[in-house]
Design a protein around this motif. Sequence first.
Motif, PDB file in Angstrom:
ATOM      1  N   ILE A  88       0.947  -1.217   0.122  1.00 62.18           N
ATOM      2  CA  ILE A  88      -0.041  -0.008   0.066  1.00 62.18           C
ATOM      3  C   ILE A  88       0.759   1.202   0.056  1.00 62.18           C
ATOM      4  O   ILE A  88       0.737   2.153  -0.748  1.00 62.18           O
ATOM      5  CB  ILE A  88      -1.039  -0.242   1.200  1.00 62.18           C
ATOM      6  CG1 ILE A  88      -1.633  -1.177   1.194  1.00 62.18           C
ATOM      7  CG2 ILE A  88      -1.708   1.359   1.187  1.00 62.18           C
ATOM      8  CD1 ILE A  88      -2.818  -1.292   2.354  1.00 62.18           C
ATOM      9  N   SER A  89       1.897   1.421   0.933  1.00 65.14           N
ATOM     10  CA  SER A  89       2.826   2.451   0.947  1.00 65.14           C
ATOM     11  C   SER A  89       3.925   2.013   1.843  1.00 65.14           C
ATOM     12  O   SER A  89       3.833   1.146   2.516  1.00 65.14           O
ATOM     13  CB  SER A  89       2.109   3.753   1.713  1.00 65.14           C
ATOM     14  OG  SER A  89       1.711   3.399   2.796  1.00 65.14           O
ATOM     15  N   MET A  90       5.001   2.596   1.595  1.00 66.71           N
ATOM     16  CA  MET A  90       6.310   2.522   2.597  1.00 66.71           C
ATOM     17  C   MET A  90       7.169   3.544   2.482  1.00 66.71           C
ATOM     18  O   MET A  90       7.005   4.781   1.552  1.00 66.71           O
ATOM     19  CB  MET A  90       7.046   1.425   1.821  1.00 66.71           C
ATOM     20  CG  MET A  90       7.706   1.492   0.589  1.00 66.71           C
ATOM     21  SD  MET A  90       8.382   0.045  -0.216  1.00 66.71           S
ATOM     22  CE  MET A  90       9.707  -0.189   0.708  1.00 66.71           C
ATOM     23  N   GLU A  91       7.835   3.815   3.600  1.00 70.76           N
ATOM     24  CA  GLU A  91       9.079   5.030   3.401  1.00 70.76           C
ATOM     25  C   GLU A  91      10.163   4.375   4.148  1.00 70.76           C
ATOM     26  O   GLU A  91      10.246   3.953   5.293  1.00 70.76           O
ATOM     27  CB  GLU A  91       8.435   6.223   4.130  1.00 70.76           C
ATOM     28  CG  GLU A  91       9.219   7.482   3.928  1.00 70.76           C
ATOM     29  CD  GLU A  91      10.531   7.559   4.349  1.00 70.76           C
ATOM     30  OE1 GLU A  91      11.516   7.900   3.801  1.00 70.76           O
ATOM     31  OE2 GLU A  91      10.876   7.002   5.628  1.00 70.76           O
ATOM     32  N   PRO A  92      11.386   4.580   3.387  1.00 71.52           N
ATOM     33  CA  PRO A  92      11.571   5.186   2.178  1.00 71.52           C
ATOM     34  C   PRO A  92      11.182   4.392   1.090  1.00 71.52           C
ATOM     35  O   PRO A  92      11.013   2.914   1.267  1.00 71.52           O
ATOM     36  CB  PRO A  92      12.968   5.510   2.182  1.00 71.52           C
ATOM     37  CG  PRO A  92      14.031   4.426   2.939  1.00 71.52           C
ATOM     38  CD  PRO A  92      12.671   4.033   3.945  1.00 71.52           C
ATOM     39  N   ASN A  93      10.565   4.775   0.124  1.00 68.80           N
ATOM     40  CA  ASN A  93      10.289   3.881  -0.995  1.00 68.80           C
ATOM     41  C   ASN A  93      11.800   3.487  -1.714  1.00 68.80           C
ATOM     42  O   ASN A  93      12.629   3.950  -1.480  1.00 68.80           O
ATOM     43  CB  ASN A  93       9.661   4.982  -2.091  1.00 68.80           C
ATOM     44  CG  ASN A  93       8.111   5.045  -1.871  1.00 68.80           C
ATOM     45  OD1 ASN A  93       7.361   4.149  -1.564  1.00 68.80           O
ATOM     46  ND2 ASN A  93       7.699   6.373  -1.977  1.00 68.80           N
ATOM     47  N   LEU A  94      11.350   2.409  -2.440  1.00 61.52           N
ATOM     48  CA  LEU A  94      12.762   1.459  -2.843  1.00 61.52           C
ATOM     49  C   LEU A  94      13.538   2.546  -3.941  1.00 61.52           C
ATOM     50  O   LEU A  94      13.060   3.158  -4.832  1.00 61.52           O
ATOM     51  CB  LEU A  94      12.122   0.486  -3.522  1.00 61.52           C
ATOM     52  CG  LEU A  94      13.150  -0.582  -4.315  1.00 61.52           C
ATOM     53  CD1 LEU A  94      14.124  -1.021  -2.990  1.00 61.52           C
ATOM     54  CD2 LEU A  94      12.489  -1.583  -5.176  1.00 61.52           C
ATOM     55  N   GLY A  95      14.723   2.646  -3.790  1.00 59.98           N
ATOM     56  CA  GLY A  95      15.847   3.289  -4.448  1.00 59.98           C
ATOM     57  C   GLY A  95      15.545   4.743  -3.959  1.00 59.98           C
ATOM     58  O   GLY A  95      16.549   5.533  -4.378  1.00 59.98           O
ATOM     59  N   GLU A  96      15.011   5.134  -2.819  1.00 60.42           N
ATOM     60  CA  GLU A  96      15.004   6.701  -2.637  1.00 60.42           C
ATOM     61  C   GLU A  96      15.480   7.007  -1.223  1.00 60.42           C
ATOM     62  O   GLU A  96      15.614   6.026  -0.319  1.00 60.42           O
ATOM     63  CB  GLU A  96      13.464   7.284  -2.641  1.00 60.42           C
ATOM     64  CG  GLU A  96      12.672   7.209  -3.771  1.00 60.42           C
ATOM     65  CD  GLU A  96      11.229   7.610  -3.813  1.00 60.42           C
ATOM     66  OE1 GLU A  96      11.001   8.119  -2.704  1.00 60.42           O
ATOM     67  OE2 GLU A  96      10.710   7.748  -4.791  1.00 60.42           O
ATOM     68  N   GLU A  97      16.088   8.096  -1.048  1.00 59.43           N
ATOM     69  CA  GLU A  97      16.792   8.385   0.248  1.00 59.43           C
ATOM     70  C   GLU A  97      15.507   8.427   1.465  1.00 59.43           C
ATOM     71  O   GLU A  97      14.418   8.986   1.341  1.00 59.43           O
ATOM     72  CB  GLU A  97      17.309   9.823   0.207  1.00 59.43           C
ATOM     73  CG  GLU A  97      18.760   9.905  -0.756  1.00 59.43           C
ATOM     74  CD  GLU A  97      19.689   8.884   0.051  1.00 59.43           C
ATOM     75  OE1 GLU A  97      19.895   9.206   1.132  1.00 59.43           O
ATOM     76  OE2 GLU A  97      20.569   8.258  -0.677  1.00 59.43           O
ATOM     77  N   ALA A  98      16.014   8.015   2.468  1.00 57.04           N
ATOM     78  CA  ALA A  98      14.995   8.103   3.665  1.00 57.04           C
ATOM     79  C   ALA A  98      14.993   9.467   4.194  1.00 57.04           C
ATOM     80  O   ALA A  98      15.897  10.175   4.214  1.00 57.04           O
ATOM     81  CB  ALA A  98      15.670   7.132   4.653  1.00 57.04           C
ATOM     82  N   VAL A  99      13.742   9.720   4.618  1.00 61.75           N
ATOM     83  CA  VAL A  99      13.734  11.175   4.973  1.00 61.75           C
ATOM     84  C   VAL A  99      14.216  11.461   6.607  1.00 61.75           C
ATOM     85  O   VAL A  99      14.509  12.420   7.175  1.00 61.75           O
ATOM     86  CB  VAL A  99      12.247  11.582   4.815  1.00 61.75           C
ATOM     87  CG1 VAL A  99      11.752  11.777   3.613  1.00 61.75           C
ATOM     88  CG2 VAL A  99      11.441  10.973   6.106  1.00 61.75           C
ATOM     89  N   SER A 100      14.218  10.137   7.020  1.00 58.93           N
ATOM     90  CA  SER A 100      14.895  10.212   8.729  1.00 58.93           C
ATOM     91  C   SER A 100      15.660   8.885   8.848  1.00 58.93           C
ATOM     92  O   SER A 100      15.676   8.018   8.320  1.00 58.93           O
ATOM     93  CB  SER A 100      13.489   9.807   9.605  1.00 58.93           C
ATOM     94  OG  SER A 100      13.940   9.511  10.908  1.00 58.93           O
ATOM     95  N   PRO A 101      16.748   9.458   9.424  1.00 61.20           N
ATOM     96  CA  PRO A 101      17.785   8.378   9.861  1.00 61.20           C
ATOM     97  C   PRO A 101      17.423   7.158  10.965  1.00 61.20           C
ATOM     98  O   PRO A 101      17.996   6.042  10.991  1.00 61.20           O
ATOM     99  CB  PRO A 101      18.962   9.083  10.183  1.00 61.20           C
ATOM    100  CG  PRO A 101      18.256  10.329  11.090  1.00 61.20           C
ATOM    101  CD  PRO A 101      17.101  10.703  10.192  1.00 61.20           C
ATOM    102  N   PHE A 102      16.128   7.485  11.444  1.00 56.06           N
ATOM    103  CA  PHE A 102      15.559   6.691  12.687  1.00 56.06           C
ATOM    104  C   PHE A 102      14.380   5.817  12.200  1.00 56.06           C
ATOM    105  O   PHE A 102      13.984   5.023  13.200  1.00 56.06           O
ATOM    106  CB  PHE A 102      15.608   7.310  13.816  1.00 56.06           C
ATOM    107  CG  PHE A 102      16.696   8.449  14.116  1.00 56.06           C
ATOM    108  CD1 PHE A 102      17.917   7.802  14.449  1.00 56.06           C
ATOM    109  CD2 PHE A 102      16.525   9.761  14.143  1.00 56.06           C
ATOM    110  CE1 PHE A 102      19.032   8.583  14.916  1.00 56.06           C
ATOM    111  CE2 PHE A 102      17.563  10.629  14.330  1.00 56.06           C
ATOM    112  CZ  PHE A 102      18.913  10.049  14.810  1.00 56.06           C
ATOM    113  N   HIS A 103      13.723   6.358  11.480  1.00 58.69           N
ATOM    114  CA  HIS A 103      12.275   5.728  11.337  1.00 58.69           C
ATOM    115  C   HIS A 103      12.035   5.383   9.656  1.00 58.69           C
ATOM    116  O   HIS A 103      12.472   5.742   8.770  1.00 58.69           O
ATOM    117  CB  HIS A 103      11.230   6.658  11.602  1.00 58.69           C
ATOM    118  CG  HIS A 103      11.585   7.455  12.664  1.00 58.69           C
ATOM    119  ND1 HIS A 103      11.430   8.863  12.808  1.00 58.69           N
ATOM    120  CD2 HIS A 103      11.536   7.359  14.138  1.00 58.69           C
ATOM    121  CE1 HIS A 103      11.867   9.287  14.102  1.00 58.69           C
ATOM    122  NE2 HIS A 103      11.799   8.323  14.579  1.00 58.69           N
ATOM    123  N   SER A 104      11.193   4.180   9.681  1.00 62.98           N
ATOM    124  CA  SER A 104      10.789   3.538   8.508  1.00 62.98           C
ATOM    125  C   SER A 104       9.536   2.988   8.632  1.00 62.98           C
ATOM    126  O   SER A 104       9.284   2.512   9.746  1.00 62.98           O
ATOM    127  CB  SER A 104      11.731   3.108   7.910  1.00 62.98           C
ATOM    128  OG  SER A 104      12.322   1.547   8.474  1.00 62.98           O
TER     129      SER A 104
END
Length: 833
Positions: A534-550
């Motif tokens: 349905i959704s995810m973060e970070p999306n595959l191949g993209e930079e994570a917006v947070s170093p602590f959460h996904s």
Amino acid sequence: MPMKCNGLNQNIVLIGLVLLVTFKMTSQVKERPFILVTADERHQILEKIETQDWANDIFTELKEKADFQVKTFYKNPKTYLEKLPFNWSEGNKNDFPPFYKTYHIENGIQKNLDNATDKEQKYMELLDQYLQIAIDCGMMYYFTQDEKYAYLASSILYSFTKSVQKSEVSDWRGRGGWLFPYDGFREVRVLGYKVPLVYDFTGSYLKKGGKSFDIIKNRKVDFPINELQDVCRTYADISINYGHTGSNHSVLESTSLVYNALAMDDEKERHTLLSYFLTENTENQDAINVMYKKYKKKGDIWPETSQYLNHSTAILAKLLLVVNKYDPSLKLGEKYQNILFALPRLDYFVYPNNEIIRWGDGHRTSHAPYEAYENAYILSKMDGLEELQHKYAPLIKGAMNSGKYNRKSPEALFWYSDDMNQQVAKIDLPRTDRVYHAGIVLQRNLSSTNNPKDGLMCFVGGAHMVHGHAEGMNIELYGEGQVLGADHGRKRYGKDLHENYSRLFAAHNTVIVNGSSQGEGGWVNLGINSVELISMEPNLGEEAVSPFHSYSQTSFEDDKGEKAEATQERTLALIRTSPTTGYYVDVFRSKSKLINQYHDYLYHNISDTLVFKNNDMVFKQTPYRYVANANGKWKQNKEYRNPGWHFFKNVWSSETYDKDVKATFKTEKLRTGSIFMQLHVLGFNNREYTKVKAPTTFESPKPYDSLPTPTLVIRNYGETWKNPFVVVYEPFNENERATIQSVEKLEENGFYKGLKIISHTPTEKLIQYVVTQSKNEIFQDEVLGIYFKGTFAIISLKENKSLHSIYIGNGDKLIYKNETIVTDASKTYYKTY
């Protein structure tokens, strides 16, 4: 003469003329050997052996093995060869007897050799060993031109050729063999591909009149090359007209097909048989042009489980090299380069301790196929594929420099050199990744300490494939250097445990609906739907917006059979709170179309015990809770005792309990010290808790690879959509305390919306509001000052309750007191304060 399968000769007539334009035909007859190496390459190989230590080491080891066999053989050739598994009670006097046939029967049913007895295994191994000796000696003849090696190799091949023809190819279920009547698939993999190699290396010796020893005549004789051609033709035909398509079977049989095709002395027949690898597909064998459809995009992998996907791709890469060397004009590396790009992908599906994520029949441990990397490198050089050369040379060099890879096989002498650049590559593992055909969405968060025990990683997945399991929407959780929340895995195929537990829902960290979740249809009737993202973060191949959460949110339809009929959704989050600490949040929603529904949440953790901390929980033995289908109908590979939880032992259950629950899995027998997984389970009405001992989790660290697996089962009567299963998991070790102090639910109108989690990390106190909703839902709490429209968000506060950070994994708008955030098109956001 051997019995041929129907259809081969007809196919030869039909396509023979067409194939004349498929291959580059030469006026000069090829001189053997040419399957793995040619006579023209001998001089440079000998120079390699003379000048390069690794090559000399391989040659020396091969020579020592071959010399020992030659010495033993020359003492008494007759005695040496008579140790082959001849069945002297059959056949005519003064003639070669047949070999003992290797087959396996259980309860009167003919089966393949997955569960062969020691005696059956011995026959297989003996033939395999003799043929390998013949190959070793054939190679030594190639290197040295000393005919003593060719004499032994050809004598083994002579005995094999004479005796194998005394049998007929079985047509058992369209998958029979010659010497393995009920497992031709295994025969071509174990024996079939070796026969042509022996001939290829000794062909020049035989063509110039070299003799072989005949144990019946007790003397040297001429070798019957025409009979050998029949043997190779038959082994090729077993691959072409037996077996089945659409799985790795076509790949695994292709080596025998290609080598036996190349063993044909008649060039037209050689090309005709080889076409069944290149272009001609049958009902029983896929050619490479069909197999290649599995690799649609660069980076696609063979769509099976871990031990098969790289093995299959490595075989194809090797065969592409062999055939390309035979006819460089085919440009197979260029034509099928996505196969070559697929090889390193398994290296990305690893936990911080380098174990592989597990799905279906997959294994936990493996290693990169570095020889396949070298084959891909050589093939890319042949066809001028610079991107692949630049990809593999650093990987190979890096593995050599680190000691992970040493060249050992004789093929290395034939094919490899030291012409790669000195650059070394390091695989950078992404924060998220996907195994599409397995429905897997994984998250990882490696620690700045670079210590594997501090890494965090999890995945959710589930899908149908060959060697897949009916597992539902399954998870694994990693912590303190181990896969703790582990998938059961598998041991021996065909056994009750494998068929009625390992493959079924109860062996996985999933939810069973109405006691009836199962697979149906597809491969061996284990078909399930795929887990959908349905959704995810970070999306595959993209930079994570947070170093602590996904996080990831996935869905699954549990609609096989007629008694589950459920829609499910799972949100799995990875939250790091310091370089050495963190936790997982698992939110599982499930609802059935059927009345009187109930849902069971299962979690297996390698450990000694599961201890509940709630003093007012009372557990009683409930030995009959999961045994309803213990004696249900079972028909191997067709019908199962779903959902498999009758294997649970020592079953203790609570009464209905609606409070929050705290429990700990204690793992105290590891060599590296004790570790724990602490669970905080949100309480809701109509919940019952059960602790059981599930079967052993295979490939666990010792001693847990032989101990039962403590398992938690939470039963909810009614749907679990509005008030889902919510569990917070925190791993920690004996030298640390768990950091989570409390977990409370966030609710709106009596329904779950998220959690409030208070942690005391090694450096600070954190108050975190974790909002986990279905897509586009809204949560509003005026007392807390929170408004959130979206799927996943974390508001972190410092000890003084000032803002620490805000993370939006997916959402449109978040308000916290005086802070208002409207996201951009990415719907993600992160800010520290």
